[in-house]
Design a protein around this motif. Sequence first.
Motif, PDB file in Angstrom:
ATOM      1  N   PHE A  25       0.828  -1.201   0.000  1.00  0.00           N
ATOM      2  CA  PHE A  25       0.000   0.000   0.000  1.00  0.00           C
ATOM      3  C   PHE A  25       0.869   1.260   0.000  1.00  0.00           C
ATOM      4  O   PHE A  25       0.626   2.191  -0.777  1.00  0.00           O
ATOM      5  CB  PHE A  25      -0.940   0.000   1.210  1.00  0.00           C
ATOM      6  N   LEU A  26       1.885   1.303   0.849  1.00  0.00           N
ATOM      7  CA  LEU A  26       2.760   2.465   0.901  1.00  0.00           C
ATOM      8  C   LEU A  26       3.546   2.643  -0.398  1.00  0.00           C
ATOM      9  O   LEU A  26       3.752   3.766  -0.860  1.00  0.00           O
ATOM     10  CB  LEU A  26       3.711   2.373   2.102  1.00  0.00           C
ATOM     11  N   GLY A  27       3.956   1.534  -0.996  1.00  0.00           N
ATOM     12  CA  GLY A  27       4.629   1.614  -2.293  1.00  0.00           C
ATOM     13  C   GLY A  27       3.705   2.152  -3.370  1.00  0.00           C
ATOM     14  O   GLY A  27       4.117   2.944  -4.223  1.00  0.00           O
ATOM     15  N   TRP A  28       2.453   1.730  -3.335  1.00  0.00           N
ATOM     16  CA  TRP A  28       1.471   2.223  -4.291  1.00  0.00           C
ATOM     17  C   TRP A  28       1.245   3.725  -4.112  1.00  0.00           C
ATOM     18  O   TRP A  28       1.184   4.479  -5.087  1.00  0.00           O
ATOM     19  CB  TRP A  28       0.173   1.446  -4.113  1.00  0.00           C
ATOM     20  N   ALA A 127       9.785  10.424  -0.964  1.00  0.00           N
ATOM     21  CA  ALA A 127      10.169   9.223  -0.211  1.00  0.00           C
ATOM     22  C   ALA A 127      10.424   9.569   1.250  1.00  0.00           C
ATOM     23  O   ALA A 127      10.037   8.805   2.150  1.00  0.00           O
ATOM     24  CB  ALA A 127      11.401   8.590  -0.834  1.00  0.00           C
ATOM     25  N   ASP A 128      11.040  10.715   1.491  1.00  0.00           N
ATOM     26  CA  ASP A 128      11.261  11.140   2.875  1.00  0.00           C
ATOM     27  C   ASP A 128       9.936  11.400   3.589  1.00  0.00           C
ATOM     28  O   ASP A 128       9.775  11.044   4.764  1.00  0.00           O
ATOM     29  CB  ASP A 128      12.131  12.396   2.920  1.00  0.00           C
ATOM     30  N   ALA A 129       8.987  12.007   2.877  1.00  0.00           N
ATOM     31  CA  ALA A 129       7.680  12.265   3.477  1.00  0.00           C
ATOM     32  C   ALA A 129       6.962  10.961   3.804  1.00  0.00           C
ATOM     33  O   ALA A 129       6.364  10.823   4.876  1.00  0.00           O
ATOM     34  CB  ALA A 129       6.832  13.124   2.541  1.00  0.00           C
ATOM     35  N   VAL A 130       7.034   9.994   2.894  1.00  0.00           N
ATOM     36  CA  VAL A 130       6.399   8.691   3.151  1.00  0.00           C
ATOM     37  C   VAL A 130       7.088   8.004   4.321  1.00  0.00           C
ATOM     38  O   VAL A 130       6.432   7.409   5.181  1.00  0.00           O
ATOM     39  CB  VAL A 130       6.421   7.818   1.880  1.00  0.00           C
ATOM     40  N   ASP A 136       5.545   7.806  11.833  1.00  0.00           N
ATOM     41  CA  ASP A 136       4.417   8.242  12.655  1.00  0.00           C
ATOM     42  C   ASP A 136       3.459   7.098  12.928  1.00  0.00           C
ATOM     43  O   ASP A 136       2.964   6.930  14.036  1.00  0.00           O
ATOM     44  CB  ASP A 136       3.676   9.401  11.978  1.00  0.00           C
ATOM     45  N   ILE A 137       3.184   6.309  11.877  1.00  0.00           N
ATOM     46  CA  ILE A 137       2.284   5.160  12.051  1.00  0.00           C
ATOM     47  C   ILE A 137       2.905   4.148  13.000  1.00  0.00           C
ATOM     48  O   ILE A 137       2.233   3.597  13.858  1.00  0.00           O
ATOM     49  CB  ILE A 137       1.965   4.509  10.686  1.00  0.00           C
ATOM     50  N   ARG A 138       4.210   3.937  12.837  1.00  0.00           N
ATOM     51  CA  ARG A 138       4.890   2.975  13.692  1.00  0.00           C
ATOM     52  C   ARG A 138       4.878   3.436  15.144  1.00  0.00           C
ATOM     53  O   ARG A 138       4.832   2.627  16.064  1.00  0.00           O
ATOM     54  CB  ARG A 138       6.332   2.783  13.225  1.00  0.00           C
ATOM     55  N   GLY A 139       4.868   4.745  15.351  1.00  0.00           N
ATOM     56  CA  GLY A 139       4.842   5.268  16.713  1.00  0.00           C
ATOM     57  C   GLY A 139       3.503   5.117  17.385  1.00  0.00           C
ATOM     58  O   GLY A 139       3.373   5.333  18.590  1.00  0.00           O
ATOM     59  N   CYS A 140       2.457   4.744  16.656  1.00  0.00           N
ATOM     60  CA  CYS A 140       1.111   4.612  17.214  1.00  0.00           C
ATOM     61  C   CYS A 140       0.906   3.208  17.773  1.00  0.00           C
ATOM     62  O   CYS A 140      -0.009   2.485  17.353  1.00  0.00           O
ATOM     63  CB  CYS A 140       0.068   4.907  16.137  1.00  0.00           C
ATOM     64  N   VAL A 141       1.716   2.811  18.692  1.00  0.00           N
ATOM     65  CA  VAL A 141       1.533   1.517  19.337  1.00  0.00           C
ATOM     66  C   VAL A 141       1.216   1.752  20.798  1.00  0.00           C
ATOM     67  O   VAL A 141       1.683   2.718  21.406  1.00  0.00           O
ATOM     68  CB  VAL A 141       2.811   0.638  19.188  1.00  0.00           C
TER      69      VAL A 141
END
Length: 144
Positions: A25-28, A127-130, A136-141
């Motif tokens: 999904f992120l690659g897309w 790419a840096d923004a992604v 940020d998503i990884r920090g949501c644990v």
Amino acid sequence: MAKTLKDLVLALLNATLVLIALCLFLGWKLASSVDNITTSFSENLKIVTPLREEAQGIRGELAAMRSDLAAIPVDGGTLDSATAARIAEALDKLNAVEDKLQSTQARFAEMAESPEMLIEQAIDLSADAVADRVKDIRGCVPET
């Protein structure tokens, strides 16, 4: 014990598949961002071409003004020294403006001839923004 191992393997497989789906999904999304940026740059380069041509016209007008100022007879005694100094100062300013215009025109030409550099820079920024979004998503644990 065997059921526990089986459940662990299934959970590991499930997590792996979820991570693969997330990466796809992120690659897309990255690929669509790159397409949008490429389209935007091609449109911007179409805008740069008339600007470059206009800069060439302005440069010609500056050269004509400089030659007109230089043609004013200073040695014939028709102008006093203060006026001659102002004309010389105006010539120096015109030369400086023409140099700046020439460097700007060279940058326009460089952008129009090699948009790959701009596209690569835009891709790197995307790419840096992604990557920042992923962080940020990884920090949501949940905290343990």
